[in-house]
Design an enzyme around this catalytic site. Sequence first.
Site, mmCIF file in Angstrom:
data_model
loop_
_atom_site.group_PDB
_atom_site.id
_atom_site.type_symbol
_atom_site.label_atom_id
_atom_site.label_comp_id
_atom_site.label_asym_id
_atom_site.label_seq_id
_atom_site.Cartn_x
_atom_site.Cartn_y
_atom_site.Cartn_z
ATOM 1 N N GLY A 37 6.176 -6.213 -6.101
ATOM 2 C CA GLY A 37 6.858 -6.512 -7.367
ATOM 3 C C GLY A 37 6.720 -5.328 -8.307
ATOM 4 O O GLY A 37 5.962 -4.382 -8.042
ATOM 5 N N SER A 39 5.883 -3.003 -11.628
ATOM 6 C CA SER A 39 4.672 -2.785 -12.425
ATOM 7 C C SER A 39 4.669 -3.834 -13.547
ATOM 8 O O SER A 39 5.692 -4.064 -14.188
ATOM 9 C CB SER A 39 4.722 -1.369 -13.012
ATOM 10 O OG SER A 39 3.628 -1.176 -13.869
ATOM 11 N N GLY A 40 3.567 -4.491 -13.733
ATOM 12 C CA GLY A 40 3.464 -5.505 -14.783
ATOM 13 C C GLY A 40 3.925 -6.894 -14.370
ATOM 14 O O GLY A 40 3.900 -7.831 -15.171
ATOM 15 N N SER A 41 4.313 -7.041 -13.107
ATOM 16 C CA SER A 41 4.792 -8.363 -12.660
ATOM 17 C C SER A 41 3.628 -9.333 -12.419
ATOM 18 O O SER A 41 3.845 -10.547 -12.301
ATOM 19 C CB SER A 41 5.638 -8.229 -11.384
ATOM 20 O OG SER A 41 4.894 -7.611 -10.351
ATOM 21 N N GLY A 42 2.416 -8.808 -12.340
ATOM 22 C CA GLY A 42 1.246 -9.679 -12.163
ATOM 23 C C GLY A 42 0.626 -9.596 -10.769
ATOM 24 O O GLY A 42 -0.124 -10.495 -10.383
ATOM 25 N N LYS A 43 0.885 -8.518 -10.046
ATOM 26 C CA LYS A 43 0.367 -8.382 -8.671
ATOM 27 C C LYS A 43 -1.162 -8.403 -8.631
ATOM 28 O O LYS A 43 -1.752 -9.142 -7.856
ATOM 29 C CB LYS A 43 0.859 -7.064 -8.026
ATOM 30 C CG LYS A 43 2.371 -6.944 -7.935
ATOM 31 C CD LYS A 43 2.791 -5.648 -7.268
ATOM 32 C CE LYS A 43 2.401 -4.389 -8.009
ATOM 33 N NZ LYS A 43 2.989 -4.240 -9.357
ATOM 34 N N SER A 44 -1.779 -7.567 -9.473
ATOM 35 C CA SER A 44 -3.250 -7.480 -9.442
ATOM 36 C C SER A 44 -3.864 -8.792 -9.909
ATOM 37 O O SER A 44 -4.877 -9.248 -9.350
ATOM 38 C CB SER A 44 -3.742 -6.346 -10.347
ATOM 39 O OG SER A 44 -3.109 -5.149 -10.000
ATOM 40 N N SER A 111 5.255 -1.144 -3.727
ATOM 41 C CA SER A 111 5.975 -1.002 -2.442
ATOM 42 C C SER A 111 7.467 -1.274 -2.637
ATOM 43 O O SER A 111 7.986 -2.277 -2.171
ATOM 44 C CB SER A 111 5.361 -1.903 -1.363
ATOM 45 O OG SER A 111 5.037 -3.190 -1.817
#
Length: 207
Positions: A37, A39-44, A111
């Site tokens: 997703g 940057s900032g989508s909440g992956k981490s 990715s």
Amino acid sequence: MSTVRKSTNIVWHKSSVEKFDRQELLQQKGCVIWITGLSGSGKSTLACALSRGLHSRGKLTYILDGDNVRHGLNSDLSFKVEDRAENIRRIGEVAKLFADAGIICIASLISPYRKDRDACRALLPEGDFIEVFLDVPLQVCEARDPKGLYKLARCGKIKGFTGIDDPYEPPLNCEIVLQQKGGDCVSPSDMAEKVISYLEEKGYLQA
Ligand SMILES: Nc1ncnc2c1ncn2[C@@H]1O[C@H](COP(=O)(O)OS(=O)(=O)O)[C@@H](OP(=O)(O)O)[C@H]1O
Ligand SMILES: Nc1ncnc2c1ncn2[C@@H]1O[C@H](COP(=O)(O)OP(=O)(O)O)[C@@H](O)[C@H]1O
């Protein structure tokens, strides 16, 4: 994948302790949960919530976060298309090793290219690569902008920023889509529960 194999005269050495034995010990099945997703989508955040949720159920996980791996193993790579491909390839190979160890490996990285993600999928046995798309609109990610990177990208201080002046190709056929649209806020732990339910249903939380 475009890597040229330069090692010759190498022979695979088998061990008497195999993936099956490790999975028995851990009472789980090794796999890769690949979170993609913007940057900032909440992956981490999702990766951490998922790791916590599984850990509390007695399951062994390990997170490979794009940002973090770029501090070490991938510190030689930029954000050019070929370096992103190499970043993803290396993380895919490392994730494959973790899955072979019997661990539930959570890879969270932008990715942005479909072919790079598909190449990682192809490294794993059928079913063991679980692609999770965090479908969060650019406007939402940009409004969050926790690191101030979108702001820098908008004023041209970062070139080739995903979603601004670099592409993001959403998955066409992934295992799980988690949407964060409009005013409906889905909490990270609710998202993590959806992924955990999928793992349970597919038998990954038992040997
Ligand atoms: N040009 C550009 N484009 C996108 N992102 C950038 C860029 N420059 C730096 N960053 C920061 O690097 C993090 C993304 O690293 P990844 O390894 O996940 O990226 S990639 O998969 O190789 O595309 C990303 O972290 P996340 O916000 O966690 O996604 C950014 O903080
Ligand atoms: N489900 C969610 N709902 C609301 N805010 C979220 C959610 N997940 C993450 N966030 C917030 O969004 C921002 C970006 O999250 P982060 O996990 O760092 O994204 P990424 O790793 O994709 O860059 C952070 O400020 C985080 O607190």
